[in-house]
Design a protein around this motif. Structure first.
Motif, PDB file in Angstrom:
ATOM      1  N   MET A   1       0.859  -1.192   0.000  1.00 37.85           N
ATOM      2  CA  MET A   1       0.000   0.000   0.000  1.00 37.85           C
ATOM      3  C   MET A   1       0.890   1.235   0.000  1.00 37.85           C
ATOM      4  O   MET A   1       1.994   1.209   0.550  1.00 37.85           O
TER       5      MET A   1
ATOM      6  N   THR B   1      -3.814   5.662   2.649  1.00 40.91           N
ATOM      7  CA  THR B   1      -3.339   4.325   3.027  1.00 40.91           C
ATOM      8  C   THR B   1      -2.094   4.346   3.909  1.00 40.91           C
ATOM      9  O   THR B   1      -1.607   3.284   4.303  1.00 40.91           O
TER      10      THR B   1
ATOM     11  N   LEU C   1      -2.599   2.413   7.226  1.00 33.09           N
ATOM     12  CA  LEU C   1      -3.345   1.159   7.224  1.00 33.09           C
ATOM     13  C   LEU C   1      -2.382  -0.016   7.359  1.00 33.09           C
ATOM     14  O   LEU C   1      -1.238   0.040   6.910  1.00 33.09           O
TER      15      LEU C   1
ATOM     16  N   VAL D   1      -5.575  -4.862   4.385  1.00 32.24           N
ATOM     17  CA  VAL D   1      -6.868  -4.734   3.713  1.00 32.24           C
ATOM     18  C   VAL D   1      -7.178  -6.076   3.058  1.00 32.24           C
ATOM     19  O   VAL D   1      -6.353  -6.622   2.327  1.00 32.24           O
TER      20      VAL D   1
ATOM     21  N   VAL E   1      -3.176   0.689  -3.628  1.00 30.61           N
ATOM     22  CA  VAL E   1      -3.093  -0.712  -3.207  1.00 30.61           C
ATOM     23  C   VAL E   1      -2.734  -1.528  -4.443  1.00 30.61           C
ATOM     24  O   VAL E   1      -3.349  -1.364  -5.499  1.00 30.61           O
TER      25      VAL E   1
ATOM     26  N   ASP F   1      -8.382  -3.285   7.850  1.00 33.44           N
ATOM     27  CA  ASP F   1      -8.650  -1.849   7.749  1.00 33.44           C
ATOM     28  C   ASP F   1      -9.530  -1.493   6.561  1.00 33.44           C
ATOM     29  O   ASP F   1      -9.421  -0.379   6.020  1.00 33.44           O
ATOM     30  N   ASN F   2     -10.390  -2.400   6.137  1.00 27.42           N
ATOM     31  CA  ASN F   2     -11.232  -2.120   4.975  1.00 27.42           C
ATOM     32  C   ASN F   2     -12.109  -0.895   5.194  1.00 27.42           C
ATOM     33  O   ASN F   2     -12.248  -0.044   4.313  1.00 27.42           O
TER      34      ASN F   2
ATOM     35  N   LEU G   1     -10.155   2.272   5.046  1.00 27.88           N
ATOM     36  CA  LEU G   1      -9.791   2.645   3.678  1.00 27.88           C
ATOM     37  C   LEU G   1     -10.870   3.523   3.053  1.00 27.88           C
ATOM     38  O   LEU G   1     -10.574   4.571   2.469  1.00 27.88           O
TER      39      LEU G   1
ATOM     40  N   ASN H   1     -11.135   6.899   5.065  1.00 24.55           N
ATOM     41  CA  ASN H   1      -9.978   7.735   4.734  1.00 24.55           C
ATOM     42  C   ASN H   1     -10.147   8.377   3.359  1.00 24.55           C
ATOM     43  O   ASN H   1      -9.846   9.554   3.161  1.00 24.55           O
TER      44      ASN H   1
ATOM     45  N   GLY I   1      -5.719   5.152  11.059  1.00 26.02           N
ATOM     46  CA  GLY I   1      -5.029   3.893  10.806  1.00 26.02           C
ATOM     47  C   GLY I   1      -4.047   3.500  11.880  1.00 26.02           C
ATOM     48  O   GLY I   1      -3.203   2.659  11.633  1.00 26.02           O
TER      49      GLY I   1
END
Length: 650
Positions: free
Chosen positions: A339, A346, A349, A352, A374, A503-504, A507, A510, A526
């Motif tokens: 990421m 990201t 994070l 994900v 990503v 951390d979906n 994401l 954010n 994050g």
């Protein structure tokens, strides 16, 4: 050892204990403001973003914390968390220069304070002996505009600063960003047939969006985008007609920001109505915005998804024991190394989770800057989207079918730049026909604007080219927001509690926050680290798996050839009491022995893979558990030894 000698040794220890408690008492009496944060991620340190926000408050903000401290004493985790919330709010007040004013209330049962808390929308939990525990916050500005945190969930303790700063920011800003949400997924709460309203609570991500943003749901037949929309969020949309595509096109060209997640294979759509045959057909949305993406010079590779050996999630495939856990090719657990660490969306994070994710490509002539957020690993490949339906033999797939491509694939990207409209000739009037009138009701049953009205309005301000840079974040998966891929939902004393595994959700939040211009909060979300994978173990497992799969394949091929030769020899046995020659008997016995030997070698290969990993895990666990105590003991021994030598040297 004499009593006097023992007393001399015990006295320093006793004095040290007294000193320890005395220092703590003094610090507590002085306000408890002194603290040292030794956590790796600084979870207990107030960030510079929060300090900047508090210092920049241009009007007083009052906060009332309702904390049932006495009632919570019998619940250590809740009690400690409540005190931490209180202490952090006190720190906010100290940093604000008097503009953030805190009041802490321990509401008595059936008191006016408890009525106030309940009237503000705070929730409480009821203990087995019938007492209520409040732990909620009400924040107001001078105009009595307020925002609340109904109950501080201890499971979100490491997100505490984010939650507090967010609510202060919302009240200080005066309004929350408005998000127009267009999706074909069952994210919203709804009532199931025969059950109460909202008996289906919907997805957790929808709850989070409502917590932080004002949501305007766009129905499948929408004919306008609300004028006060700050961010347009499109997640696996239904089929769109030209008028709807035109509205989206013009919204973005006129400065509206958009977060878009399309999907070449939506597993959530497949599972939306279990038991119905039609639902087993996956619904793709990778082409839903194809005219717009073409105008921008990007595409989601049609009917393809990404398989990745390095990032494959470990899943249970049935059966028992370690062999039941396999690396599933098209379910990815993307780590921080894949990421963008410098992008605020990201940067913080950790992981994900993605499922049957597609790949995004940029045309060489695209006017946009294309920043991957990503990506896949270098050990990945584009495969047919039908692989998302399931892989019967995962080992055989890795061994016989997987062929990594020489490139990585972009899974989520940021797009910025000036683009042309996908409708250079103006609004598609031909699409505003009579048939569209029947579709112009949103899912709430309210009549929307007629297509012709929207087209007329759009025509008066049609843009053939963006007046300034567009700002879009585009992803090639929508299943990542399905609860089962990133969050565990639990019930705690009647309350719905969500515990993220990845951390979906962060994401998406954010991305919206970033495009809404709320930069101050990006660095806070994050900071949570829920899972720290054993990287060394994972690397060892992958290397061993790769090596042993080759050995396994060689042995299986040899076993097949040997078995075929054995079957051939045994078929040559004479019938009706005939006997083989000694040479034939010997050859059959030799092949039988070889078959048994190969089978033993195969079992050894499989056991070797598990044993290597378990040995390494044991060594790492011992190091983690024993290292610090051993170092402390060694330090104490060294100190004692030096102290004993000192008088002698003197």
């Amino acid at each position: 050892m004499s009593i006097t000698a023992r007393s001399q040794r015990a006295l320093p220890i006793l004095l040290a204990v007294i000193l320890f408690f005395a220092v703590n008492a003094i610090i507590e009496r002085l306000g408890g403001g002194a603290r040292i944060d030794l956590t790796e991620d600084g979870l207990y340190t107030i960030s510079e973003s929060t300090k900047k926000l508090l210092a920049g408050l241009d009007q007083p903000i009052s906060a009332t914390l309702y904390f049932s401290e006495d009632a919570a004493r019998e619940y250590p985790q809740l009690f400690a968390y409540g005190r931490r919330v209180r202490d952090m709010l006190k720190a906010y007040a100290e940093l604000s220069g008097g503009r953030f004013r805190l009041t802490v209330i321990d509401p008595e049962p059936f008191s006016k304070e408890e009525d106030d808390a309940m009237g503000a929308g705070l929730r409480s939990i009821t203990t087995p002996d019938g007492r209520r525990i409040h732990l909620g916050l009400v924040v107001r500005d001078m105009t009595d505009r307020e925002a609340v945190i109904p109950f501080f969930d201890p499971q979100r303790e490491d997100l505490l600063e984010y939650d507090l700063t967010k609510i202060v920011n919302n009240v200080a800003a005066g309004r929350r960003p408005t998000v127009a949400l267009l999706t074909g997924l069952p994210m919203k709460p709804k009532g199931l047939p025969g059950f109460a309203e909202e008996s289906d609570p919907g997805w957790v991500i929808y709850d989070q969006l409502k917590q932080f943003f004002t949501i305007e749901d766009l129905g499948p037949g929408f004919r306008k985008i609300p004028a006060d929309t700050d961010i347009l969020v499109i997640i696996h949309p239904p089929k769109l007609d030209d008028t709807q595509l035109y509205l989206i096109d013009q919204f973005i060209l006129k400065g509206g920001r958009a977060v878009i997640f399309l999907d070449p294979f939506s597993e959530a759509s497949v599972n939306r109505a279990p038991g119905q045959f039609e639902a087993l057909v996956p619904i793709a949305s990778d082409k839903a915005l194809a005219p717009l993406l073409k105008a921008w010079g990007v595409e989601i590779v049609p009917e393809k998804i990404v398989a990745d050996r390095t990032l494959a999630q470990r899943v249970t495939t049935g059966g028992m024991g370690p062999d039941a856990i396999k690396s599933y090719p098209v379910w990815l657990r993307v780590d921080a190394a894949h990421m963008a660490r410098r992008d605020p969306v990201t940067a913080n994070l950790t992981t994900v989770n993605l499922a049957s994710v597609g790949a995004i490509r940029r045309d060489g002539n695209s006017p946009l800057t294309f920043e991957p957020l990503v990506t896949s690993s270098a050990d990945s490949a584009l495969v047919d989207a039908s692989l998302g339906r399931g892989i019967p033999d995962i080992d055989a797939y890795w061994r016989d079918e997987f062929k990594p491509d020489p490139e990585t694939f972009d899974l989520v990207v940021r797009l910025d730049g000036v683009v042309d409209s996908a409708f250079p000739d103006g609004p598609p009037y031909a699409q505003a026909d009579e048939a569209a009138d029947d579709e112009a009701e949103d899912e709430d049953g309210k009549a929307a604007d007629a297509p012709g009205d929207s087209a007329d309005a759009a025509a008066t301000a049609h843009l053939a080219k963006a007046a300034g840079p567009i700002h879009v974040i585009l992803g090639a998966d929508s299943d990542l927001f399905d609860d089962r891929f990133w969050v565990q939902v639990q019930s705690m004393m009647g309350q719905r509690v969500s515990v993220p595994m990845a951390d979906n959700g962060a994401l998406l939040l954010n991305a919206i926050d970033n495009l809404a211009g709320s930069e101050a909060l990006i660095g806070l979300r994050g900071r949570r680290i829920k899972d720290r994978p054993f990287v060394v173990v994972e690397n060892l497992r992958r290397r061993a798996e790769s090596r042993l799969l080759e050995e396994e394949r060689r042995l299986e091929d040899e076993l097949q050839r040997t078995q075929q030769r054995l079957d051939q020899l045994e078929s040559q046995k004479p019938s009706e009491g005939g006997v083989l020659t000694p040479e034939q008997e010997a050859e059959i016995e030799r092949f039988r022995a070889r078959v048994l030997e190969i089978r033993q070698q195969l079992r050894a290969v499989q056991h070797e893979l598990v044993a290597d990993i378990e040995r390494l895990k044991l060594r790492l666990a011992l190091v983690n558990i024993l290292l610090v105590p051993v170092l402390l003991v060694l330090g104490a021994l060294v100190a004692a030894l030096l102290r004993r030598r000192r008088p002698a040297d003197a």
